[in-house]
Design a protein around this motif. Sequence first.
Motif, PDB file in Angstrom:
ATOM      1  N   GLN A 160       1.873 -10.242  37.090  1.00 45.94           N
ATOM      2  CA  GLN A 160       2.914 -10.988  36.414  1.00 45.94           C
ATOM      3  C   GLN A 160       2.666 -12.056  35.032  1.00 45.94           C
ATOM      4  OE1 GLN A 160       6.008 -11.055  38.886  1.00 45.94           O
ATOM      5  NE2 GLN A 160       6.867  -9.013  39.327  1.00 45.94           N
ATOM      6  N   ARG A 247      16.349 -14.481  32.395  1.00 46.62           N
ATOM      7  CA  ARG A 247      15.514 -13.017  33.414  1.00 46.62           C
ATOM      8  C   ARG A 247      15.837 -12.044  33.038  1.00 46.62           C
ATOM      9  NH1 ARG A 247      16.518 -14.662  39.710  1.00 46.62           N
ATOM     10  NH2 ARG A 247      19.399 -14.473  39.506  1.00 46.62           N
ATOM     11  N   HIS A 254       9.537 -11.521  33.655  1.00 49.11           N
ATOM     12  CA  HIS A 254       9.064 -12.206  34.220  1.00 49.11           C
ATOM     13  C   HIS A 254       9.482 -14.617  34.075  1.00 49.11           C
ATOM     14  CE1 HIS A 254       8.877  -8.764  36.619  1.00 49.11           C
ATOM     15  NE2 HIS A 254       8.340  -8.484  35.477  1.00 49.11           N
ATOM     16  N   THR A 257       8.477 -16.451  37.204  1.00 52.21           N
ATOM     17  CA  THR A 257       7.748 -16.816  37.725  1.00 52.21           C
ATOM     18  C   THR A 257       6.374 -17.401  36.810  1.00 52.21           C
ATOM     19  OG1 THR A 257       7.835 -14.243  38.173  1.00 52.21           O
ATOM     20  CG2 THR A 257       5.596 -14.612  38.586  1.00 52.21           C
TER      21      THR A 257
END
Length: 324
Positions: A160, A247, A254, A257
Amino acid sequence: MNEYEISIYKNSKDLPTLLQGNFFHSLELFKITERVPSDTPLMVIATKHGEIVGQLFLALHHHRTFFPPFIYTHAHAHGEGLYNPGADINAIFPLMLHAVTRYLRHTTCLYIEFSDITKKMFGYRHFRKEGFFPVAWQEVYNSLHSKQPEERISEKTMAQIQHERAKNVDCHEARNEEEIKKFQQLYKNYYRLKLRRYVPPKEYFEEINKAEHAKLFVTTKGKKVIGGCTCMFTNDNAYLWHLASRRRRYALLHPDTLTVWHAIKYAQQQGCRHIRFMDVGLPWKKNPLREFFLCFGGKPEAKLRWFRVSSKIFNKILKWIYKQ
């Protein structure tokens, strides 16, 4: 006769020379809080023969909600305080806890909260004596000294991050007032339905961004701020706080993240041994935030948070609900 003298200060101009070594109980955080319009700082100081042997910082956060219409204050301390080497913590902490509880009892403070206590059972008897009740809490931390973060992170999470970078998503220290303003608005929107969550004003994040032992990171896509967090640094540890992102709007990117990964790598570069994720939440069997942090190779840790509500009736009810 008690050998310790306890004093409480609300103005930095009146403070004596404080102990150093813990950002959450420091002069730096006191002054940051002092400059935030919606906050009031409190420093509880214990002295012995004129020498400071312990100090405990609390921030009074003033909340205003429009639905339902409500104005209240809550006091929050992160940790059990800072003490001189060799000081009798078990003797000093109860005195400071009693003094600040008695002080706040005569104010409009709705409730007092102690979080991030180093040891789960620290001060249990003393908190109980002052009318506090414990709530089981979940924390997660990553070790940064025994393995590289890349060795701990899951393959899916790393994929990701690589995808985000390929899409020109970037995470960096906030560079200007506009980025800080956009992040504060993002954070406010992110937690708008969580009434207990305190949302700091823009001035707080501006002060954090200028602080020596704290950073504000923002995640951007072009000129749009789509995520961010703050990080505090103390005692070879980093504390990730105020995490928020868009998000849903940017689900495929992402942003949360990349924000967390940037904070982890920055903490490692600063020589921190651990990074701790604050406000993970209650230890439900299904806790999405806990599972998210664990994807970076973190370890769960069971802790207690202590609360005391000013209303005796509600405090008794909550004691019964959360009896340990």
